[in-house]
Design a protein around this motif. Structure first.
Motif, PDB file in Angstrom:
ATOM      1  N   ARG A 125       7.339  21.082   4.041  1.00 55.37           N
ATOM      2  CA  ARG A 125       6.407  20.217   4.936  1.00 55.37           C
ATOM      3  C   ARG A 125       6.663  18.904   4.807  1.00 55.37           C
ATOM      4  N   SER A 126       6.600  18.276   3.492  1.00 59.30           N
ATOM      5  CA  SER A 126       6.984  16.784   3.180  1.00 59.30           C
ATOM      6  C   SER A 126       8.256  16.529   3.590  1.00 59.30           C
ATOM      7  N   LEU A 127       9.198  17.173   3.183  1.00 57.99           N
ATOM      8  CA  LEU A 127      10.488  16.891   3.602  1.00 57.99           C
ATOM      9  C   LEU A 127      10.671  16.781   5.168  1.00 57.99           C
ATOM     10  N   THR A 128      10.151  17.773   5.758  1.00 59.41           N
ATOM     11  CA  THR A 128      10.367  17.617   7.337  1.00 59.41           C
ATOM     12  C   THR A 128       9.720  16.538   8.025  1.00 59.41           C
ATOM     13  N   THR A 129       8.449  16.221   7.499  1.00 59.50           N
ATOM     14  CA  THR A 129       7.588  15.010   8.010  1.00 59.50           C
ATOM     15  C   THR A 129       8.572  13.752   7.709  1.00 59.50           C
TER      16      THR A 129
ATOM     17  N   ILE B 270      10.594   7.328   2.430  1.00 65.32           N
ATOM     18  CA  ILE B 270       9.344   6.742   1.722  1.00 65.32           C
ATOM     19  C   ILE B 270       8.071   7.016   2.534  1.00 65.32           C
ATOM     20  N   THR B 271       8.116   6.309   3.608  1.00 63.14           N
ATOM     21  CA  THR B 271       6.887   5.974   4.406  1.00 63.14           C
ATOM     22  C   THR B 271       6.610   7.218   4.928  1.00 63.14           C
ATOM     23  N   GLY B 272       7.538   8.295   5.240  1.00 65.66           N
ATOM     24  CA  GLY B 272       7.277   9.654   5.983  1.00 65.66           C
ATOM     25  C   GLY B 272       6.547  10.331   4.838  1.00 65.66           C
TER      26      GLY B 272
ATOM     27  N   ASN C 277       2.563  12.105   5.016  1.00 68.82           N
ATOM     28  CA  ASN C 277       2.543  13.346   4.980  1.00 68.82           C
ATOM     29  C   ASN C 277       1.219  13.747   3.959  1.00 68.82           C
ATOM     30  N   ASP C 278       1.394  13.008   2.882  1.00 70.34           N
ATOM     31  CA  ASP C 278       0.514  13.018   1.774  1.00 70.34           C
ATOM     32  C   ASP C 278      -0.793  12.791   2.147  1.00 70.34           C
ATOM     33  N   ARG C 279      -1.012  11.682   2.793  1.00 69.64           N
ATOM     34  CA  ARG C 279      -2.429  11.126   3.427  1.00 69.64           C
ATOM     35  C   ARG C 279      -2.754  12.107   4.426  1.00 69.64           C
ATOM     36  N   LEU C 280      -2.228  12.707   5.311  1.00 71.05           N
ATOM     37  CA  LEU C 280      -2.607  13.726   6.019  1.00 71.05           C
ATOM     38  C   LEU C 280      -3.116  14.901   5.495  1.00 71.05           C
ATOM     39  N   ARG C 281      -2.333  15.367   4.684  1.00 71.89           N
ATOM     40  CA  ARG C 281      -2.721  16.532   3.664  1.00 71.89           C
ATOM     41  C   ARG C 281      -3.902  16.251   3.095  1.00 71.89           C
ATOM     42  N   ARG C 282      -4.148  15.329   2.319  1.00 71.02           N
ATOM     43  CA  ARG C 282      -5.262  14.922   1.763  1.00 71.02           C
ATOM     44  C   ARG C 282      -6.572  14.929   2.821  1.00 71.02           C
ATOM     45  N   SER C 283      -6.289  14.454   3.793  1.00 76.85           N
ATOM     46  CA  SER C 283      -7.213  14.377   4.771  1.00 76.85           C
ATOM     47  C   SER C 283      -7.855  15.858   5.237  1.00 76.85           C
ATOM     48  N   GLU C 284      -6.655  16.540   5.415  1.00 73.68           N
ATOM     49  CA  GLU C 284      -6.799  18.190   5.788  1.00 73.68           C
ATOM     50  C   GLU C 284      -7.826  18.980   4.657  1.00 73.68           C
TER      51      GLU C 284
ATOM     52  N   VAL D 274       1.098  -1.213   0.109  1.00 75.61           N
ATOM     53  CA  VAL D 274      -0.014  -0.101   0.127  1.00 75.61           C
ATOM     54  C   VAL D 274       0.670   1.378   0.071  1.00 75.61           C
ATOM     55  N   VAL D 275       1.813   1.422   0.964  1.00 75.84           N
ATOM     56  CA  VAL D 275       2.801   2.307   0.977  1.00 75.84           C
ATOM     57  C   VAL D 275       3.531   2.532  -0.334  1.00 75.84           C
ATOM     58  N   CYS D 276       3.815   1.522  -0.863  1.00 75.15           N
ATOM     59  CA  CYS D 276       4.803   1.655  -2.209  1.00 75.15           C
ATOM     60  C   CYS D 276       3.799   2.100  -3.260  1.00 75.15           C
ATOM     61  N   ALA D 277       2.607   1.600  -3.484  1.00 75.55           N
ATOM     62  CA  ALA D 277       1.591   2.003  -4.582  1.00 75.55           C
ATOM     63  C   ALA D 277       1.415   3.287  -4.360  1.00 75.55           C
ATOM     64  N   LEU D 278       0.957   3.967  -3.194  1.00 76.19           N
ATOM     65  CA  LEU D 278       0.916   5.398  -3.210  1.00 76.19           C
ATOM     66  C   LEU D 278       1.978   6.374  -3.239  1.00 76.19           C
ATOM     67  N   PHE D 279       3.083   5.890  -2.997  1.00 71.02           N
ATOM     68  CA  PHE D 279       4.449   6.607  -3.258  1.00 71.02           C
ATOM     69  C   PHE D 279       4.671   6.674  -4.817  1.00 71.02           C
ATOM     70  N   VAL D 280       4.690   5.350  -5.457  1.00 65.97           N
ATOM     71  CA  VAL D 280       4.944   5.416  -6.920  1.00 65.97           C
ATOM     72  C   VAL D 280       3.827   6.099  -7.689  1.00 65.97           C
ATOM     73  N   HIS D 281       2.648   6.244  -7.530  1.00 66.33           N
ATOM     74  CA  HIS D 281       1.462   6.693  -8.108  1.00 66.33           C
ATOM     75  C   HIS D 281       1.773   8.032  -8.011  1.00 66.33           C
ATOM     76  N   LYS D 282       2.194   8.793  -6.928  1.00 60.74           N
ATOM     77  CA  LYS D 282       2.304  10.338  -6.818  1.00 60.74           C
ATOM     78  C   LYS D 282       3.516  10.687  -7.527  1.00 60.74           C
ATOM     79  N   TRP D 283       4.914   9.913  -7.353  1.00 61.00           N
ATOM     80  CA  TRP D 283       5.852  10.447  -7.874  1.00 61.00           C
ATOM     81  C   TRP D 283       6.327   9.949  -8.977  1.00 61.00           C
TER      82      TRP D 283
END
Length: 480
Positions: free
Chosen positions: A290-294, A455-457, A461-468, A261-270
């Motif tokens: 923000r993403s880099l800091t997280t 990568i997981t971080g 961060n991307d999931r948190l941002r989408r939730s917001e 799941v983590v892999c797919a979300l990362f690959v799809h976005k990047w």
């Protein structure tokens, strides 16, 4: 089974020979989408596929680098197979005994190795050969990213295969004359968690669905639907085969799915950013602040946890066995080649009640006497006792044996064979620890784990941002 090019060569030959026929079968309704082999060099050049070729070369070297760390740091990180066994018990033994059949064993052993290599190779190749460069990128990245994500677990959370720990469980895949040489060269049998044989294709399936959703396509109407179903069918087979063959625990599947799941979300976005890098420059691959800091904070927290919990932690308890065996079982451990001049220190402790016979000998003396998960102990000993490199001892309860093993050639792989000695029942329990000349690779192992945490971080961060964003889009009365 014997074949001059061995399991890996045979699998790759079959994969290469079947690539075009299978591509043609999957595109039988749209032959105009096919890329002719004569067009492939130009397609690689114009579509920028050279980075995928480079990725596979880097992955081969990186995997070799990571495998080089696995055994040397094990003395400092230990293993956690007892946790998994304590929770799961002997269920996989029931699965093996209920369906045990020699023909089934041969089919599933071939499938286990062939399909994994096939998906790694064929997935990006298929998409290249049907002119879908976006999915070719994503399929290649899936292989890279999910392996990066698995590195911390492989290095710091060692879990032995079921056939090394459950008494009565046969190593149907590992203990076979055709596979044994390949396995002892390439497969650390303590990398149970996570199961990438399951996680890698699951990651690809999730990527397919994310891609279709983004394109507004129903997965059932997607032009690659048949390939998707092929991958899905093999996942179903893997759920059973990895239990039956004496390789994975059921619980190994769960971390594999999480990483997928983590892999797919990362690959799809990047993938779009990576594809646009030649036009946008290398700076475009640097995450936003923000993403880099997280990601950095998450990586530091996880690395600190590894140092404080895994290194010299509970997994190194000298009273915990790393392998267990019942009457008649023969377990095998590999002495890896890390130096042609310095010996490997081997310490074997009997932490159980039953006496155990332990021998160390050259692999070539074992291979002819393995078949369908069984090792002919008497034949091995009879044919090896006079060999100059042969060592052996019977350890009673609480006894230990320390010795040194020389590996003066890159082809001089030594194996440790263990069997309960002299009684009809009882469970043998051993803790085997090896000390290599390069056993202080802890820092590079920790550094090698950082990409997984970064990568997981980024995904978190991307999931948190989408939730917001979802919350921000809701009407005020709903938010209240």
């Amino acid at each position: 089974m014997w074949w001059p090019i061995g399991p890996y060569g045979t699998m790759m030959a079959v994969i290469l020979l079947s690539t075009i026929p299978l591509r043609n079968f999957l595109t039988r309704d749209e032959p105009e989408k096919r890329l002719a082999l004569s067009e492939l060099p130009d397609e690689i050049r114009t579509k920028g596929y050279r980075w995928i070729i480079a990725l596979y070369v880097v992955m081969y070297l990186y995997k070799f680098f990571i495998d080089h760390h696995n055994e040397p740091i094990k003395a400092r990180v230990g293993g956690y197979t007892h946790w998994i066994h304590g929770f799961e018990g002997d269920f996989t033994l029931w699965a093996q005994e209920a369906f045990r059949n020699d023909l089934l064993t041969d089919i599933l052993s071939f499938h286990y190795l062939f399909v994994y290599l096939f998906i790694i190779w064929f997935s990006p190749m298929y998409f290249i050969l049907v002119r879908d460069h976006v999915m070719a990128d994503k399929a290649a990245l899936n292989y890279l990213v999910i392996y990066l994500l698995a590195v911390p677990l492989y290095l710091f959370f060692n879990v032995e295969v079921t056939s090394s720990y459950i008494p009565g469980m046969d190593a149907l895949f590992y203990h076979d004359s055709w596979y044994l040489r390949f396995i002892t060269d390439n497969d650390p049998t303590d990398n149970g968690i996570p199961s990438l044989h399951f996680g890698l294709p699951i990651g690809l399936l999730i990527i397919h669905r994310l891609h279709c959703r983004e394109q507004g396509i129903d997965i059932r109407e997607w032009r690659h639907r048949e390939f998707d179903l092929f991958v899905l069918a093999n996942c179903v087979i893997y759920i059973f085969s990895i239990q039956y063959l004496g390789i994975h625990w059921i619980l190994d599947i769960i971390p594999g799915v999480i990483l997928a799941v983590v892999c797919a979300l990362f690959v799809h976005k990047w993938q779009p950013r990576i594809r646009a890098r030649p036009e946008n420059g290398w700076k475009s691959l640097i995450p936003e602040k923000r993403s880099l800091t997280t990601a950095v904070v998450f990586a530091l927290l996880c690395t600190s946890a590894l140092v404080m919990v895994a290194v010299d932690g509970s997994g190194t308890d000298e009273d915990i066995p790393t392998m267990r065996m019942g009457p008649g079982d023969v377990n095998i451990d590999t002495v890896e080649i890390h130096s042609l001049w310095d010996p490997v220190g081997v310490e074997v402790r009997n932490v159980g009640e039953a006496p155990v016979h332990v021998i160390i000998l050259e692999r070539s003396l074992v291979v002819p006497h393995t078949d369908n998960g069984e090792v002919d102990w008497d034949s091995v000993v009879a044919g090896s006792a006079l060999n100059p490199g042969f060592q052996g001892v019977v350890l009673g309860a609480g006894e230990s044996w320390e010795t040194e093993v020389m590996t003066p050639s890159i082809f001089d792989t030594k194996l440790i064979l263990c069997r309960v000695a002299g009684i009809e029942d009882g469970v043998g329990e051993l803790r085997i620890t090896m000390h290599y000349v390069d056993d202080e690779l802890l820092w590079s192992a920790l550094l090698s784990s950082l990409p997984a945490f970064l990568i997981t971080g980024l995904v978190i961060n991307d999931r948190l941002r989408r939730s917001e964003e979802v919350v921000g889009e809701q009407p005020a009365d709903v938010q209240a």
